[in-house]
Design a protein around this motif. Structure first.
Motif, mmCIF file in Angstrom:
data_model
loop_
_atom_site.group_PDB
_atom_site.id
_atom_site.type_symbol
_atom_site.label_atom_id
_atom_site.label_comp_id
_atom_site.label_asym_id
_atom_site.label_seq_id
_atom_site.Cartn_x
_atom_site.Cartn_y
_atom_site.Cartn_z
ATOM 1 N N GLY A 183 0.819 -1.211 0.000
ATOM 2 C CA GLY A 183 0.000 0.000 0.000
ATOM 3 C C GLY A 183 0.850 1.256 0.000
ATOM 4 N N ALA A 184 1.937 1.254 0.789
ATOM 5 C CA ALA A 184 2.841 2.414 0.844
ATOM 6 C C ALA A 184 3.536 2.630 -0.488
ATOM 7 N N LEU A 185 3.943 1.549 -1.140
ATOM 8 C CA LEU A 185 4.594 1.655 -2.448
ATOM 9 C C LEU A 185 3.662 2.276 -3.478
ATOM 10 N N LEU A 186 2.425 1.787 -3.510
ATOM 11 C CA LEU A 186 1.456 2.310 -4.491
ATOM 12 C C LEU A 186 1.148 3.781 -4.236
ATOM 13 N N PHE A 187 1.047 4.172 -2.974
ATOM 14 C CA PHE A 187 0.770 5.579 -2.683
ATOM 15 C C PHE A 187 1.966 6.459 -3.026
ATOM 16 N N SER A 188 3.164 5.951 -2.821
ATOM 17 C CA SER A 188 4.359 6.715 -3.195
ATOM 18 C C SER A 188 4.403 6.944 -4.703
ATOM 19 N N ILE A 189 4.036 5.926 -5.448
ATOM 20 C CA ILE A 189 3.965 6.077 -6.911
ATOM 21 C C ILE A 189 2.916 7.116 -7.282
ATOM 22 N N LEU A 190 1.772 7.050 -6.606
ATOM 23 C CA LEU A 190 0.687 7.995 -6.892
ATOM 24 C C LEU A 190 1.123 9.435 -6.639
ATOM 25 N N LEU A 191 1.813 9.687 -5.525
ATOM 26 C CA LEU A 191 2.274 11.045 -5.220
ATOM 27 C C LEU A 191 3.212 11.575 -6.296
ATOM 28 N N ASN A 192 3.981 10.682 -6.891
ATOM 29 C CA ASN A 192 4.919 11.099 -7.937
ATOM 30 C C ASN A 192 4.275 11.127 -9.316
ATOM 31 N N LEU A 193 3.003 10.743 -9.377
ATOM 32 C CA LEU A 193 2.223 10.916 -10.604
ATOM 33 C C LEU A 193 1.425 12.215 -10.561
ATOM 34 N N LYS A 194 0.828 12.510 -9.390
ATOM 35 C CA LYS A 194 0.076 13.755 -9.229
ATOM 36 C C LYS A 194 0.124 14.174 -7.768
ATOM 37 N N HIS A 195 0.712 15.319 -7.511
ATOM 38 C CA HIS A 195 0.991 15.753 -6.151
ATOM 39 C C HIS A 195 -0.244 16.229 -5.395
ATOM 40 N N ILE A 196 -1.403 16.330 -6.050
ATOM 41 C CA ILE A 196 -2.615 16.727 -5.333
ATOM 42 C C ILE A 196 -2.979 15.711 -4.253
ATOM 43 N N TYR A 197 -2.471 14.484 -4.408
ATOM 44 C CA TYR A 197 -2.781 13.445 -3.418
ATOM 45 C C TYR A 197 -1.991 13.623 -2.127
ATOM 46 N N LEU A 198 -1.199 14.688 -2.052
ATOM 47 C CA LEU A 198 -0.646 15.091 -0.756
ATOM 48 C C LEU A 198 -1.762 15.394 0.235
ATOM 49 N N TYR A 199 -2.962 15.714 -0.307
ATOM 50 C CA TYR A 199 -4.134 15.945 0.545
ATOM 51 C C TYR A 199 -4.306 14.834 1.577
ATOM 52 N N VAL A 200 -4.088 13.598 1.139
ATOM 53 C CA VAL A 200 -4.347 12.457 2.029
ATOM 54 C C VAL A 200 -3.063 11.891 2.609
ATOM 55 N N GLY A 201 -1.936 12.560 2.357
ATOM 56 C CA GLY A 201 -0.651 12.100 2.876
ATOM 57 C C GLY A 201 -0.619 11.960 4.391
ATOM 58 N N PRO A 202 -1.184 12.921 5.153
ATOM 59 C CA PRO A 202 -1.167 12.770 6.624
ATOM 60 C C PRO A 202 -1.861 11.506 7.102
ATOM 61 N N ALA A 203 -2.961 11.127 6.458
ATOM 62 C CA ALA A 203 -3.669 9.908 6.858
ATOM 63 C C ALA A 203 -2.773 8.684 6.662
ATOM 64 N N TYR A 204 -2.066 8.639 5.526
ATOM 65 C CA TYR A 204 -1.161 7.521 5.266
ATOM 66 C C TYR A 204 -0.002 7.511 6.255
ATOM 67 N N GLY A 205 0.616 8.676 6.459
ATOM 68 C CA GLY A 205 1.795 8.741 7.316
ATOM 69 C C GLY A 205 1.515 8.307 8.744
ATOM 70 N N ILE A 206 0.475 8.867 9.344
ATOM 71 C CA ILE A 206 0.162 8.545 10.738
ATOM 72 C C ILE A 206 -0.333 7.109 10.877
ATOM 73 N N TYR A 207 -1.158 6.668 9.936
ATOM 74 C CA TYR A 207 -1.686 5.301 10.028
ATOM 75 C C TYR A 207 -0.570 4.271 9.927
ATOM 76 N N LEU A 208 0.352 4.462 8.971
ATOM 77 C CA LEU A 208 1.446 3.503 8.818
ATOM 78 C C LEU A 208 2.383 3.535 10.020
#
Length: 519
Positions: A183-208
């Motif tokens: 899941g972390a790998l796929l989200f990292s790829i997504l952030l490097n495809l479109k940075h608007i998904y930084l919106y949900v970055g805090p949820a990923y960071g704290i949850y992981l």
């Protein structure tokens, strides 16, 4: 569920793909030219010039991994029409170019289709349910594959959101299966495809950090610091860093990182997009305008001294408020941070598994939409699609989903402003909305409404707004004098529904947090 019981899914996916093909000749927005220009830039120019090229006003402003994605598409595009790959051919729309661009969106949606299937496999099915149409997995598949907003934004207006949302939903599915590294790998790829998904970055960071790096919790749910795994943290960090190095590394080596960042984060664009996203700043702007008008009428303000920035016209612009304090990027950042802080804190204190993470993700996406800087109206899809998963499992979330989705989808209507597309968007939204209401109501008890009376009245008000903006206003003499009025009305009315949905999501979160105390 038995493997053969999924035989309906390919038919459902094929049906929506065929529908997308019907829109190939429909209206397309300036985003069509944006992506054609990016095809030309990545194909015709060396990498060192990608983020410097400015022949067109639609310069490359997505992260490098998406630029490489366009580079790959360009090698297929050359077999359709090589002229589309010439940087100087601005606004080039040959039939072959249109066909290729449309088909590229449809074919890359395979990622989205696969992600939807994986999410549907994670949904809890009702015991003893043999009715396919009433299965949560089937309803979720329809809500995602046939999502009205995604259909019109990608396949009429034109973008690649389906491809990108595929990575987001696939990442969510991996976390629902406790496959955190994938899941972390796929989200990292997504952030490097479109940075608007930084919106949900805090949820990923704290949850992981909370659920993966800490291997055990105390009985009361609090953190047991002795169970912190540095190795797991380093593993997660290495995944994120590796993807970023592969994506941005070449540009760092060329000394172009500042140039890339200036394209990705254009803070000079102003608080709001040309068409205001239905968020808190739309209400703030209107309040400022009303106060200015009252001030002039009461002779408390001098009209000649007030700023004359246009409220809705133009591509991108700064907006200086007349009465209320003007909003700067740091202020929007602080407001966004404060809006998501309770949600992030909740999954730190009481993770509640992947469903708690998913709820936090939706709140982070919606909070960023509500308070972010220069938010695009299309960003409403970021909270809407993940909320679909919660909607098929929880009655409370289903009601919020219906309110947010109906309001958010209607707020996208101004994207398709040509008369030919009016019947298409009206029919598609009616079909999707009616299905959402009937399917979710039947799934969650059947007889009782999922919405409160005032919420139903508010949604019925959207019908009045639609008739006024789409039919009455274009035929009225006000069209020439107040061309911005339909956009303003749509934005402000939808802002109320989006803000209310945000508050209701938080109320739902607080109720869930208190459940253990009631036992």
């Amino acid at each position: 569920m038995a493997a053969d019981s999924w035989s309906w899914f390919p038919a459902l996916a094929l049906g929506v793909s065929l529908l997308k093909c019907l829109f190939i000749g429909a209206y397309h927005s300036t985003d069509f030219e944006v992506h054609r220009n990016w095809l030309a830039i990545t194909h015709s120019l060396p990498v060192s010039r990608w983020y410097h090229e400015n022949t067109s006003e639609w310069t490359l402003d997505y992260p490098p991994l998406f630029a490489w994605f366009e580079f790959g598409l360009s090698h297929v595009a050359q077999h359709f029409d090589r002229n589309m790959l010439v940087v100087e051919n601005l606004n080039y729309t040959s039939p072959s170019t249109v066909l290729f661009q449309r088909l590229s969106v449809i074919f890359t949606d395979v990622v989205f289709i696969y992600a939807v299937r994986e999410c549907c496999r994670c949904v809890k099915e009702q015991k003893g349910s043999r009715d396919l149409l009433n299965r949560p997995s089937f309803i979720l598949a329809v809500l995602l594959l046939w999502n009205f907003g995604l259909l019109i934004v990608d396949h009429i207006h034109f973008q690649y959101n389906g491809f990108l949302f595929g990575f987001l939903l696939l990442s969510v599915a991996k976390h629902l299966k406790s496959q955190h590294l994938q899941g972390a790998l796929l989200f990292s790829i997504l952030l490097n495809l479109k940075h608007i998904y930084l919106y949900v970055g805090p949820a990923y960071g704290i949850y992981l950090l909370r659920s993966y790096c800490f291997t055990q919790n105390n009985k009361d749910g609090s953190v047991r610091w002795s169970s912190f795994s540095l190795l797991r943290l380093l593993t997660l960090g290495s995944i994120v860093v590796s993807v970023c190095v592969l994506s941005i590394g070449p540009f760092i080596a060329m000394g172009q990182l500042p140039q890339v960042l200036s394209r990705l984060f254009p803070f000079k664009r102003g608080l709001c997009h040309a068409y205001w996203a239905p968020n808190i700043w739309a209400l703030y702007n209107v309040l400022d305008k009303v106060l200015a008008m009252l001030g002039v009428r009461l002779k408390l303000l001098n009209e000649a001294e007030l700023p004359r920035a246009s409220m809705t016209g133009g591509l991108v612009q700064e907006f200086e408020h007349s009465v209320l304090p003007s909003i700067s990027p740091p202020i929007t950042f602080i407001c966004t941070l404060l809006s998501i802080l309770p949600a992030v804190a909740s999954i730190w204190r009481r993770p509640r598994g992947a469903r708690g993470f998913l709820r936090c993700l939706v709140l982070c996406a919606l909070g960023s939409f509500m308070f972010g800087w220069h938010v695009h109206e299309k960003a409403i899809l970021i909270p809407v699609l993940p909320l679909s998963i919660l909607a098929v499992e929880s009655r409370e979330d289903a009601g919020i989903f219906l309110l947010l989705t109906t309001t958010g989808h209607y707020s996208l209507f101004p994207l398709l402003f040509t008369p030919a597309e009016l019947p298409i968007k009206v029919v598609l939204m009616l079909i999707f909305t009616i299905y959402s209401f009937t399917a979710l109501r039947k799934l969650h008890s059947g007889q009782l409404s999922l919405l409160h009376r005032l919420e139903v009245i508010y949604l019925l008000g959207l019908v009045a707004v639609a008739i006024a903006c789409e039919i009455v206003f274009p035929l009225s003499p006000w069209q020439q004098r107040f061309p911005f009025l339909p956009l303003l009305t749509t934005s402000v009315y939808c802002s109320v529904g989006v803000c209310y949905s945000f508050l209701r999501l938080y109320v739902s979160l607080l109720r869930e947090q208190e459940k253990p105390k009631q036992l």
